[in-house]
Design a protein around this motif. Sequence first.
Motif, mmCIF file in Angstrom:
data_model
loop_
_atom_site.group_PDB
_atom_site.id
_atom_site.type_symbol
_atom_site.label_atom_id
_atom_site.label_comp_id
_atom_site.label_asym_id
_atom_site.label_seq_id
_atom_site.Cartn_x
_atom_site.Cartn_y
_atom_site.Cartn_z
ATOM 1 N N LEU A 63 0.900 -1.090 0.004
ATOM 2 C CA LEU A 63 -0.065 -0.089 0.037
ATOM 3 C C LEU A 63 0.830 1.191 0.009
ATOM 4 N N PHE A 64 1.754 1.294 0.758
ATOM 5 C CA PHE A 64 2.902 2.323 0.870
ATOM 6 C C PHE A 64 3.606 2.532 -0.565
ATOM 7 N N TRP A 65 3.883 1.532 -1.037
ATOM 8 C CA TRP A 65 4.512 1.611 -2.467
ATOM 9 C C TRP A 65 3.553 2.430 -3.713
ATOM 10 N N ASN A 66 2.165 2.032 -3.457
ATOM 11 C CA ASN A 66 1.105 2.387 -4.291
ATOM 12 C C ASN A 66 0.732 3.938 -3.993
ATOM 13 N N PHE A 67 0.678 4.228 -2.523
ATOM 14 C CA PHE A 67 -0.017 5.283 -2.376
ATOM 15 C C PHE A 67 0.810 6.201 -1.961
ATOM 16 N N LEU A 68 2.063 6.116 -1.491
ATOM 17 C CA LEU A 68 2.932 7.132 -0.882
ATOM 18 C C LEU A 68 4.411 7.034 -1.584
ATOM 19 N N PHE A 69 4.126 6.920 -2.615
ATOM 20 C CA PHE A 69 5.474 6.595 -3.438
ATOM 21 C C PHE A 69 6.384 7.658 -3.271
ATOM 22 N N GLY A 70 7.561 7.332 -3.051
ATOM 23 C CA GLY A 70 8.481 8.312 -2.815
ATOM 24 C C GLY A 70 8.864 8.420 -1.538
ATOM 25 N N TRP A 71 7.900 8.117 -0.560
ATOM 26 C CA TRP A 71 7.732 8.550 0.909
ATOM 27 C C TRP A 71 7.462 7.190 1.606
#
Lengths: 247, 331
Positions: B276-284
């Motif tokens: 989920l982090f990779w999909n929605f917070l990419f870069g962070w």
Amino acid sequence: MTTLLEVQGVSKRFGGIVANEAISLSVPEGGIIGLIGPNGSGKTTLFNAIVGYYPIDAGSIRFEEREITRLRVPQIARLGLLRTFQQTRIYGLMDCVQNMLISTPHSHQGLWHMLAHCPREDRDKAEALLEFAGLYSKRHLLAGDLSFGQQKLLEFAMALMNEPKLLLLDEPTAGINPTLINGIIERLQRVNERLGITLLVIEHNMSVIMNLAQELHCLSRGRLLASGTPEQIRTDQRVIDAYLGVQ
Amino acid sequence: MNRAPVYEYLLITGIGVAALLIPWLLPNFITQFTFLWVMVVFALTWDLLGGQMGYNSFGNVLFFGIGAYACAVVQRDSGLDYFTALALGLLCAALLSTAVSALLGAGVLGMRGHYFAICTLGLGVAAGEIAGGWEYLGAGSGMVTPQYPGGIGERDLFYYFLSLTITGTGFFTLRRLYQGRFGLAINAIRDDEDKAEAMGLHTTRYKTVAWCVAAFFLALTGGAVGNLIGFIDPRDVAFSGATFGVWMILMAILGGKGTIWGPVLGAAVFHLTQELFWNFLFGWQRVALGALIVLIVVFFPQGILGWVRETWPQRFGQHVDTDRQGGEETR
């Protein structure tokens, strides 16, 4: 009576402090032998030396006429020479029955034995011994949740589960409710008579050890001060002086 | 030890059925699920030492990397057809890794606590450096695993079921071990190793076998992952202490150390949040992951299952003293 444990000239120093100096004593098979002495006289050090926890500086220790001076702790335990700890040590995050099940004798265990389930007999024996120790109703509780006195009883039961020939008990009644002390004495005697386990007991409570032991050894400042029957020790002037602090 | 409750069998069956159907129910996510099974093996094998035995290893990734390289080398040099070479490669990987763990274990497992942790950390880092400088293993440019003889869809399906098989075998092996004397012994070592020695336990033998079991399954996973990714980089794939090596520990702690289901749950939750982090917070995504780690350690130091267990101990077959008499013995 044959000699089960023979301690000869054992010395142990920690830096400049002499904890044990040329101590010799023997434990006959089937006996109950007491080890007394003021605080810091080297009783627990001697226990640690016997079970292989401390490498000794001089002397020899023989168990069943076998030299065990250089053996390591688990090897000595597997020969049937076991000790309990003054500050009780149990497996706190396991329940009482599990504590008992892992305390079976480990002398003949092969690789397959390690991976197997615990047999039914072990479980029955564990429950019988827990009942003997008065812990049956607590058998499914985590050992770490028991009170100190109960943990002491559990440690005792675990030692019995291991079927030792000689059991070294480090202050079995310390920290125990005085009303229960008689129960402990009675259990120690029953273990000695019925299971034939020889006992070597460190004890500060004089009325306990005088009633329990057939023979006493008194240590003072790392040396063996006196040996004899409880009556002889009670009236020995050197022992009285050691306890009262006469130089 | 304790007989497994009925709902545990239901849970296992449910997960098993779902696992078999996933390639057809969620065909777009098949690679993610393949990695989920890999993560479960990571967490379970770490917990075998870290949770059940109390030996925090920071270098378990060593066995994963050995497995990846050993399998790839056999595939490259054996000259056999793809599947035979892969099978032989996995076998060699598992055997080599187990042998290495047995040899290392004799020395390293003699250390306790922090010393063991630091020593294993060193082993993992050193292995990465060695692999990165060894021409036979492609040195710094790594190794490329052989092309799968078939379409992409078939390849994904094959590696999905290979990972599932490894994970399933690992799970049931560990579950069986924890139910018997072995589980009791390593728990005893965790609770008080000096006491265990004083009671005559073969502590070294138990510890070494535990590490060998972990190494065995990690090596199989390593072999599979090397082929799944298609490329083995010495520091970023095989001996990647900063990712796989740390994740293993995180997942086990997140789910709950010292249980069989904790690491499984931890791996699932961790993998999901990470995706989920990779999909929605990419870069962070790394920052978010770091924040999550802090939150876990602060609020759930015992992990999810550990927290549930502390709150409702009876649900886990644990008994609580209801008539505590202040240290009195009840006869």
